[in-house]
Write a protein that holds these residues in place. Structure first.
Motif, PDB file in Angstrom:
ATOM      1  N   ILE A  82      50.875  27.352  35.066  1.00 47.06           N
ATOM      2  CA  ILE A  82      51.751  27.874  34.013  1.00 47.06           C
ATOM      3  C   ILE A  82      52.416  29.194  34.411  1.00 47.06           C
ATOM      4  O   ILE A  82      53.298  29.662  33.703  1.00 47.06           O
ATOM      5  N   CYS A  83      51.991  29.771  35.548  1.00 47.79           N
ATOM      6  CA  CYS A  83      52.625  31.000  36.046  1.00 47.79           C
ATOM      7  C   CYS A  83      53.259  30.782  37.414  1.00 47.79           C
ATOM      8  O   CYS A  83      53.449  31.737  38.177  1.00 47.79           O
ATOM      9  N   ARG A 143      55.793  33.264  39.193  1.00 45.84           N
ATOM     10  CA  ARG A 143      55.872  34.568  38.540  1.00 45.84           C
ATOM     11  C   ARG A 143      55.202  35.639  39.394  1.00 45.84           C
ATOM     12  O   ARG A 143      54.282  35.357  40.167  1.00 45.84           O
ATOM     13  N   PHE A 155      45.335  34.287  37.558  1.00 42.52           N
ATOM     14  CA  PHE A 155      46.790  34.217  37.691  1.00 42.52           C
ATOM     15  C   PHE A 155      47.171  33.516  38.990  1.00 42.52           C
ATOM     16  O   PHE A 155      48.096  32.681  39.014  1.00 42.52           O
ATOM     17  N   GLU A 157      47.002  29.888  38.882  1.00 42.51           N
ATOM     18  CA  GLU A 157      48.082  29.272  38.111  1.00 42.51           C
ATOM     19  C   GLU A 157      49.442  29.468  38.759  1.00 42.51           C
ATOM     20  O   GLU A 157      50.477  29.289  38.132  1.00 42.51           O
ATOM     21  N   ALA A 187      50.793  32.289  40.334  1.00 45.62           N
ATOM     22  CA  ALA A 187      51.449  33.594  40.362  1.00 45.62           C
ATOM     23  C   ALA A 187      51.264  34.282  41.709  1.00 45.62           C
ATOM     24  O   ALA A 187      50.302  34.028  42.440  1.00 45.62           O
ATOM     25  N   THR A 237      55.183  40.028  34.925  1.00 51.03           N
ATOM     26  CA  THR A 237      54.062  40.322  34.030  1.00 51.03           C
ATOM     27  C   THR A 237      53.309  41.549  34.517  1.00 51.03           C
ATOM     28  O   THR A 237      53.047  41.682  35.715  1.00 51.03           O
ATOM     29  N   TRP A 267      47.614  33.096  29.812  1.00 49.60           N
ATOM     30  CA  TRP A 267      48.547  32.459  28.876  1.00 49.60           C
ATOM     31  C   TRP A 267      49.488  33.484  28.265  1.00 49.60           C
ATOM     32  O   TRP A 267      50.695  33.256  28.174  1.00 49.60           O
ATOM     33  N   SER A 322      52.290  34.389  30.560  1.00 49.17           N
ATOM     34  CA  SER A 322      53.114  33.283  31.021  1.00 49.17           C
ATOM     35  C   SER A 322      54.267  32.995  30.065  1.00 49.17           C
ATOM     36  O   SER A 322      54.258  33.445  28.912  1.00 49.17           O
TER      37      SER A 322
END
Length: 301
Positions: free
Chosen positions: A4-5, A8, A27, A30, A32, A96, A237, A240
Motif C-alpha cells: 500500500i506504500c 512512496r 513501511f 509495503e 516504501a 510521509t 496505513w 499511505s
C-alpha cells in the motif's frame, strides 16, 4: 501484489530501535523507500556507542528494499532540514513523515531539574515541530507549483499525554503538546494536500520498561500484545494513500486494539447571563460536575 506504500518515500525519526524500527521495517515491507533517522543515543538522550540506524538500513536492504540512514539531530533546525534534504536528494521526493524520536528523564515534579524538563520537551515536542515544518514547507511549494501531494504526517503522542502519568510531568506535557501540534497542523496544511494524525501507542520498548513493568515479558506462546510491531500496521496505513480523508485524529494502539481518542469537547454548561459571585460560581460548578463524566485516571495514580 504491490504494497500500500509502493513507491512512496517515508522518513521515520528515532527509527533505530523499538517502535521506530518496527515502523521502518513495516513501511519497507509495503514497498516504501526509507530514510531511517536515529541519533544513536541512550534512553536518557546521552550519546550511544553503536549506529542503530545503519543496522536497520542493512536489514531493509538485505530484504530487497531501499533505505538510507540519517544520523542528524532532528531537534535542531539544521538537523531537521538535513533530514528532509536527505529524502529529496536520495529519492527526489517525500511522501510521509513519521515523527517518533524521543527519550525519558523521569522524576517526580518536585525533583525534576530544569535541564531534564528542557531536554524532554526539546526532543519530543521540538523534535516533532522542526521536521514537520521542513516537510510542510516542501509540500506547500509543491502544491503552489501545481503538484499537490498525497502527503502524510504521523506524530507520536502517548497515553501520558492524554491522561497524564505520575513521575512523567515533562514527558506528559511534551506528548500533550504533540496532540495540540497535530490538530493545528492538520487544519493549516490540508490545503496543501497534507494529512496529519497522531498515535498514542503502548508497546515494549526501552522507554516503557518501567511503565509497563508488570506486562513487559513476551509470552512463550500465543499473541505478544506488547510487541512494537503491533502498532506499525496502523502507522503504515495512516502514512499511505489509503487513508485519504483522515486527518486531525488521534488513535490509541496496543496489541490488537485500535481506539479513536475523543479529545476535549464541551460538557455540561450553565450561563447566568451576567457575572458570577465567587461562592455562587462554586455552587454552579459543583452541580455541573455532578452531571459531567469523570476523566480517566492518571497513569500511576
Amino acid at each position: 501484489m504491490s504494497g500500500i506504500c509502493e513507491g512512496r518515500v517515508v522518513v521515520v525519526t528515532g527509527a533505530g530501535r523499538g517502535l521506530g524500527r518496527a515502523h521502518a521495517l513495516a513501511f519497507a515491507a509495503e514497498g516504501a523507500r526509507l530514510v531511517v533517522n536515529d541519533l544513536g543515543v541512550g534512553l536518557d538522550g546521552t550519546p550511544g556507542a553503536d549506529s542503530p540506524a545503519g543496522q536497520v538500513v542493512d536489514t531493509i536492504r538485505t530484504a530487497g528494499g531501499e533505505a538510507v540512514a540519517h544520523g542528524g539531530d532532528i531537534a535542531t533546525s539544521e538537523g531537521a532540514a538535513s533530514l528532509i534534504h536527505t529524502a529529496l536528494e536520495t529519492y527526489g521526493r517525500l511522501d510521509t513523515l513519521v515523527n517518533n524520536a524521543g527519550f525519558l528523564r523521569d522524576r517526580m515534579l518536585v525533583n525534576l531539574d530544569e535541564d531534564d524538563w528542557d531536554a524532554v520537551l526539546r526532543v519530543h515536542l521540538k523534535g516533532h515541530f522542526l521536521p514537520l515544518k521542513q516537510a510542510a514547507a516542501h509540500w506547500r511549494a509543491e502544491a503552489k507549483a501545481g503538484r499537490t501531494p498525497e502527503a502524510r504526517i504521523v506524530n507520536t503522542s502517548s497515553g501520558a499525554g492524554l491522561l497524564g502519568s505520575v513521575g512523567q510531568g515533562n514527558y506528559s506535557a511534551a506528548k500533550a503538546g504533540i496532540v495540540g501540534l497535530t490538530l493545528v497542523a492538520a487544519a493549516e496544511l490540508a490545503r496543501y494536500g497534507v494529512q496529519v494524525n497522531a498515535i498514542a501507542p503502548a508497546a515494549r520498548t526501552r522507554m516503557t520498561e518501567r511503565t509497563f513493568a508488570d506486562t513487559m515479558a513476551a509470552p512463550t506462546t500465543g499473541f505478544d500484545a506488547m510487541a512494537p510491531e503491533n502498532v506499525s500496521p496502523l502507522v503504515v496505513w495512516l502514512g499511505s494513500p489509503a487513508s485519504a480523508g483522515i486527518t486531525g485524529r488521534v488513535f490509541e494502539a496496543e496489541g490488537g486494539r485500535i481506539t479513536v481518542m475523543e479529545g476535549w469537547r464541551p460538557g455540561p454548561t450553565v450561563d447566568k447571563g451576567t457575572r458570577w459571585g465567587a461562592r455562587e460560581a462554586g455552587e454552579a460548578v459543583l452541580k455541573l460536575l455532578e452531571e459531567a463524566e469523570m476523566p480517566g485516571p492518571v497513569y500511576g495514580a
